[in-house]
Design an enzyme around this catalytic site. Structure first.
Site, short mmCIF file in Angstrom:
data_model
loop_
_atom_site.label_atom_id
_atom_site.label_comp_id
_atom_site.label_asym_id
_atom_site.label_seq_id
_atom_site.Cartn_x
_atom_site.Cartn_y
_atom_site.Cartn_z
N ASP A 1 -5.80 -6.55 5.54
CA ASP A 1 -6.95 -6.08 4.77
C ASP A 1 -7.92 -7.23 4.53
O ASP A 1 -9.15 -7.12 4.70
CB ASP A 1 -6.45 -5.50 3.44
CG ASP A 1 -7.48 -4.67 2.73
OD1 ASP A 1 -8.63 -4.58 3.22
OD2 ASP A 1 -7.17 -4.10 1.68
N ASP B 1 -2.00 -18.46 4.92
CA ASP B 1 -3.00 -19.36 4.30
C ASP B 1 -3.54 -20.34 5.33
O ASP B 1 -4.75 -20.62 5.37
CB ASP B 1 -2.41 -20.08 3.08
CG ASP B 1 -1.00 -20.58 3.27
OD1 ASP B 1 -0.27 -19.99 4.09
OD2 ASP B 1 -0.60 -21.55 2.61
N TYR C 1 0.83 -1.22 0.00
CA TYR C 1 0.00 0.00 0.00
C TYR C 1 0.86 1.26 0.00
O TYR C 1 0.36 2.35 0.23
CB TYR C 1 -0.92 -0.01 1.22
CG TYR C 1 -1.93 -1.13 1.18
CD1 TYR C 1 -1.51 -2.45 1.31
CD2 TYR C 1 -3.28 -0.88 1.00
CE1 TYR C 1 -2.40 -3.49 1.26
CE2 TYR C 1 -4.19 -1.92 0.94
CZ TYR C 1 -3.74 -3.22 1.08
OH TYR C 1 -4.64 -4.25 1.03
N LYS D 1 3.87 -14.68 5.71
CA LYS D 1 4.20 -15.67 4.67
C LYS D 1 5.72 -15.67 4.51
O LYS D 1 6.28 -15.59 3.41
CB LYS D 1 3.50 -15.27 3.36
CG LYS D 1 3.56 -16.33 2.26
CD LYS D 1 2.66 -17.51 2.49
CE LYS D 1 2.78 -18.51 1.36
NZ LYS D 1 2.04 -19.76 1.65
#
Lengths: 338, 116
Positions: free
Chosen positions: A230, A206, A126, A173
């Site tokens: 988000d 995940d 972002y 991640k």
């Protein structure tokens, strides 16, 4: 009444003004002393000021350091910068706090969900650094910094400690993005050493998504980089019944803005049809931020009671009440209990 | 029968590409850099972690790290060789930089994001 607070009210556009009036009605009836200063934000500002976020509004928020904001919409496909993103940038509101708690009246398949998400709000993908690096390749820089990661973790642990929370997990991640998510995780682990009384750990994003829909009760607090935050904050809102009851706060070192995360629903504007609960629970968060726990608890209890009775609730939860009728029912309930 | 990859590659459209500037990623612990014009390139804005820090208002609360994106726009028609000259001049002035990204317009449209 105790201390008077001065709060910037940002009604926004679409259904925002009628929602914010309903919320103000409830908050003002809770016994807290707030002087509201109204400022413009959103689409309606374009014609008047040529921007979605006028300087006058920025200056007022800078003065008061706390604001309650209604929904706004960012026009798609125009050059106008999002008012929400600009607010985050201007005031460096690095912590997006998004609680997800089951509301008894909303029938959900889980017995318990009580999660607080701490989303880093200023970095990651972002940072608005995107390039067409050739005529067939686009790239977006994912920017993660040590101080940016450290402070969101520190903020989360401090909030957790102050609110009696027991466990914080870092969502990442880092098995794939070893530099960026690795840095975020390293900073989290460094901060965790300062808070030995709070259990900490980490989980790959995940797997976290799967675990959230299988067994959300196992989670307490989550700290997330911007993009995962988000997505997962909306996932958590969906678990507890959708964005209609999802509060949010954007907090920096010098300023805090409380807001619902849903859109402005312009097609319902002026119909007094929509549920103001998301802004109301954001207002409850704001009251707690202002150390007005008694007023916050009073509103919360009355709101749950009104929802439980289902006599004066809005269409989205099976009722026919207008926005202001629902708010008045909460006020009446507070007075009845007093 | 073409594969999906072959079909996708065949859809590529020719675009007119024009060099219009450079994003320079400068590392410094001395705060927001200041630049005079360097040849045909003029510094238009500087951002830190994606937030514009020059020109204009900067919140005193804003977290800044030692890595600045400095956008230099061309003030006249420029070629790739002008970028080489620019980089040499910037380095000689003592600026330490991590990367340079050429900015192109594609069919007249900017192929780069604006700053917040």
């Amino acid at each position: 009444m105790g201390k008077q607070h001065v709060v910037t009210m940002l009604p926004g556009e679409g259904t925002g003004p009628e929602i914010c009036e309903a919320v103000r009605l409830v908050i003002d009836a809770s016994g807290v002393d707030i002087k509201w200063e109204y400022e413009d934000i959103g689409l309606d500002c374009l014609e008047k000021y040529g921007t979605l976020l006028p300087d006058k509004t920025i200056q007022n928020i800078a003065k008061n350091k706390v604001a309650l904001k209604g929904p706004t919409t960012t026009p798609i496909g125009t050059g106008h910068k999002s008012a929400n993103v600009t607010l985050r940038k201007v005031f460096d509101l690095y912590a997006n706090v998004r609680p997800a708690k089951l509301i008894p009246v909303l029938k959900r398949p889980w017995d318990k969900i009580d999660i607080i998400n701490f989303r880093e709000n200023t970095e990651d993908c972002y940072a608005a650094i995107e390039h067409m690096v050739s005529d067939e390749v686009a790239q977006c820089l994912k920017v993660i910094t040590w101080p940016g990661s450290y402070r969101i973790a520190d903020f989360a642990f401090k909030w957790a400690k102050a609110n009696g929370r027991k466990k914080i997990f870092c969502v990442h991640k880092a098995n794939i993005m070893k530099m960026t998510d690795g840095l975020f995780l390293d900073a989290f682990r460094e901060v965790a050493k300062k808070y030995p009384d709070i259990e900490s750990g980490d989980i790959i994003v995940d797997n976290c998504c799967m675990q959230l829909v299988r067994n959300p009760a196992q989670f307490d607090c989550l700290v997330l980089p911007n993009l995962y935050g988000d997505i997962l904050t909306d996932l958590c809102a969906g678990l507890v019944g959708g964005l209609g009851f999802a509060p949010g706060a954007n907090v920096g070192d010098g300023c805090a803005i409380f807001e619902a995360v849903h859109g402005s629903a312009p097609k319902y504007a002026g119909m007094k049809k929509v549920n103001p609960s998301a802004v109301l629970v954001s207002g409850i968060m704001m009251l707690r931020w202002l150390n007005e726990e008694a007023a916050a608890a009073r509103i919360e209890k009355a709101m749950f009671a009104v929802l439980d009775e289902r006599k004066h609730v809005t269409y989205d939860v099976g009722g026919t009440a207008k926005t202001d009728e629902y708010a008045q029912a909460i006020v009446d309930k507070m007075h009845a209990k007093a | 029968m073409p594969t999906f990859t072959e079909t996708a590659k065949a859809t590529k459209k020719k675009k007119e590409i024009k060099l219009v500037g450079i994003d320079m990623y400068i590392i410094t612990d001395k705060g927001i850099p200041k630049f005079d014009d360097i040849g045909p390139f003029k510094c238009e804005f500087i951002s830190n972690r994606g937030t514009k820090v020059w020109p204009g208002f900067v919140s005193p609360d804003l977290l800044q790290v030692n890595w600045y994106r400095c956008r230099f726009m061309a003030t006249k028609d420029v070629q790739d060789a002008d970028v080489n000259t620019f980089l040499d001049a910037l380095t000689k002035k003592g600026w330490w930089w991590s990367a340079a990204q050429k900015l192109w317009n594609y069919d007249g449209e900017a192929g780069f994001s604006k700053a917040y």
